[in-house]
Write an enzyme that holds these catalytic residues in place. Structure first.
Site, PDB file in Angstrom:
ATOM      1  N   ASP A  22       0.856  -1.187   0.000  1.00 56.47           N
ATOM      2  CA  ASP A  22       0.000   0.000   0.000  1.00 56.47           C
ATOM      3  C   ASP A  22       0.890   1.233   0.000  1.00 56.47           C
ATOM      4  O   ASP A  22       1.995   1.202   0.548  1.00 56.47           O
ATOM      5  CB  ASP A  22      -0.920   0.024   1.240  1.00 56.47           C
ATOM      6  CG  ASP A  22      -2.113   0.958   1.033  1.00 56.47           C
ATOM      7  OD1 ASP A  22      -3.233   0.454   0.864  1.00 56.47           O
ATOM      8  OD2 ASP A  22      -1.908   2.184   0.990  1.00 56.47           O
ATOM      9  N   ALA A  60     -11.680  -5.595  -7.942  1.00 50.62           N
ATOM     10  CA  ALA A  60     -11.634  -4.167  -7.597  1.00 50.62           C
ATOM     11  C   ALA A  60     -12.322  -3.349  -8.685  1.00 50.62           C
ATOM     12  O   ALA A  60     -13.502  -3.022  -8.562  1.00 50.62           O
ATOM     13  CB  ALA A  60     -10.191  -3.743  -7.395  1.00 50.62           C
ATOM     14  N   ARG A  61     -11.597  -3.064  -9.768  1.00 50.02           N
ATOM     15  CA  ARG A  61     -12.173  -2.332 -10.893  1.00 50.02           C
ATOM     16  C   ARG A  61     -11.516  -2.780 -12.184  1.00 50.02           C
ATOM     17  O   ARG A  61     -10.293  -2.980 -12.234  1.00 50.02           O
ATOM     18  CB  ARG A  61     -11.906  -0.827 -10.763  1.00 50.02           C
ATOM     19  CG  ARG A  61     -12.952  -0.086 -10.018  1.00 50.02           C
ATOM     20  CD  ARG A  61     -14.334  -0.165 -10.682  1.00 50.02           C
ATOM     21  NE  ARG A  61     -15.333   0.471  -9.859  1.00 50.02           N
ATOM     22  CZ  ARG A  61     -16.000  -0.128  -8.855  1.00 50.02           C
ATOM     23  NH1 ARG A  61     -15.799  -1.394  -8.566  1.00 50.02           N
ATOM     24  NH2 ARG A  61     -16.906   0.544  -8.163  1.00 50.02           N
ATOM     25  N   GLU A 101     -17.785  -3.126 -19.251  1.00 47.82           N
ATOM     26  CA  GLU A 101     -18.886  -3.861 -18.599  1.00 47.82           C
ATOM     27  C   GLU A 101     -20.221  -3.483 -19.222  1.00 47.82           C
ATOM     28  O   GLU A 101     -20.525  -2.296 -19.300  1.00 47.82           O
ATOM     29  CB  GLU A 101     -18.898  -3.560 -17.089  1.00 47.82           C
ATOM     30  CG  GLU A 101     -17.724  -4.174 -16.379  1.00 47.82           C
ATOM     31  CD  GLU A 101     -17.739  -3.983 -14.855  1.00 47.82           C
ATOM     32  OE1 GLU A 101     -18.743  -3.488 -14.320  1.00 47.82           O
ATOM     33  OE2 GLU A 101     -16.734  -4.336 -14.222  1.00 47.82           O
ATOM     34  N   HIS A 117     -19.494  -8.670 -12.029  1.00 45.31           N
ATOM     35  CA  HIS A 117     -19.411  -7.565 -11.051  1.00 45.31           C
ATOM     36  C   HIS A 117     -20.435  -7.749  -9.924  1.00 45.31           C
ATOM     37  O   HIS A 117     -21.302  -6.898  -9.698  1.00 45.31           O
ATOM     38  CB  HIS A 117     -19.602  -6.202 -11.747  1.00 45.31           C
ATOM     39  CG  HIS A 117     -19.076  -5.042 -10.936  1.00 45.31           C
ATOM     40  ND1 HIS A 117     -18.601  -3.880 -11.501  1.00 45.31           N
ATOM     41  CD2 HIS A 117     -18.952  -4.866  -9.583  1.00 45.31           C
ATOM     42  CE1 HIS A 117     -18.226  -3.041 -10.553  1.00 45.31           C
ATOM     43  NE2 HIS A 117     -18.428  -3.620  -9.373  1.00 45.31           N
TER      44      HIS A 117
END
Ligand code: 3PG
Length: 310
Positions: free
Chosen positions: A170, A231-232, A261, A282
């Site tokens: 992180d 996540a994305r 998507e 998703h």
């Protein structure tokens, strides 16, 4: 006040909103882009999930809009800068669906390691692939979590039960105490990529994280690594995934999110045809419990904000 809900909201949350704001007009219906562009002129409060894209174009027509409530975490479907410049408050529900997303990640890892989907598809086609489907145990493996926000933390917590060696990357420093609590070790991205058997992405999508994991990063991974992206779409380079799944460098990949998507076209056709990929549409946050939490939370936050306006 005209409050419009443009994506499915939990029914208890909707009831709560109707109870809290009985004098206001509350509508719930999904308007596609072109219809929303017109309807938005009359709306004071807009509640969405990820399906509605609150773009600059939509916001240009939002003459009365004061609040956008996102029942969920990611704000990448909302042009937050434009909203702020128009004085519109943007609210979301941090952390409320994180456990559901983390549980899906565990499910995907176990599916890939134990060939659950492959076995199911085989049996549906009358194939008994017992010999081909020898798997791996998750216990004692090294798991690399990229991004230690709400979902990353929930995942680390769940992984304690599997006694994995859990590494975390992180940009923010994680205190020694927190690392101990979650049984993780904060490392550099390189160390995580080089040492993890399973790598799970938990970073937001923005200009800094586009294709955060692409060919150079995959090359650094162990042979037989597994990547999970819940996540994305866009933080993982799907073309690179295809290349390294096909040549066997990656043992498997789990995707709940996609750059496009719903996913369409040749890349996805080729990806989804591979045996070592597990995909879901998703649905990371799509559980009864998570939707109730995000729904109630966004209603509480929106009502509080409306009270400030009055
Ligand atoms: O950002 C989020 O909260 C999750 O991706 C879930 O979003 P959705 O359930 O609204 O698609």
């Amino acid at each position: 006040m005209k409050i419009h809900i443009n994506d499915p909201l939990d029914e208890n949350a909707l009831k709560k909103l109707q109870k809290e704001l009985p004098k206001d007009e509350i509508t719930s219906e999904h308007f596609e882009k072109d219809v929303l562009k017109d309807k938005i002129k009359e709306i004071d409060v807009l509640i969405v999930r990820s399906a509605t894209k609150v773009t600059k174009e939509i916001l240009e027509h939002a003459d009365k809009l004061k609040i956008i409530g996102r029942a969920g975490m990611g704000l990448d479907n909302i042009d937050v800068d434009t909203a702020k410049s128009k004085g519109i408050t943007v609210l979301n529900t941090p952390g409320q669906n994180a456990l559901s997303v983390a549980e899906l990640v565990i499910g995907m890892v176990l599916d890939i390691y134990r060939h659950i989907t492959r076995g199911t598809v085989g049996l549906k086609n009358e194939q008994w692939e017992k010999k081909q489907l020898k798997g791996l145990e998750l216990s004692q493996k090294t798991v690399g979590i990229i991004g230690f926000g709400y979902v990353g933390k929930n995942l680390a917590q769940l992984l304690k039960g599997f006694q994995t060696n859990t590494l975390v990357y992180d940009v923010f420093e994680i205190s020694a105490e927190e690392q101990k609590d979650y049984n993780v070790r904060q490392v550099s991205l390189e160390e995580l990529l080089q040492n993890s058997d399973i790598i799970s992405l938990h970073i937001p999508k923005n200009e800094k994280t586009y294709h955060f994991i692409s060919e150079p990063q995959i090359k650094m991974m162990k042979d037989g690594a597994v990547i999970i992206n819940a996540a994305r779409g866009g933080v993982l380079d799907e073309n690179a995934v295809l290349k390294y799944l096909k040549n066997g460098k990656l043992l498997g990949v789990g995707l709940d999110v996609f750059e496009e998507e719903p996913p369409k076209g040749d890349l996805y056709k080729e990806l989804f045809a591979l045996p070592n990929i597990v995909v879901t549409p998703h649905i990371g946050a799509s559980t009864k419990e998570a939707q109730e939490r995000v729904g109630i939370n966004i209603v509480d936050r929106v009502v509080e904000e409306i009270k400030k306006l009055n």
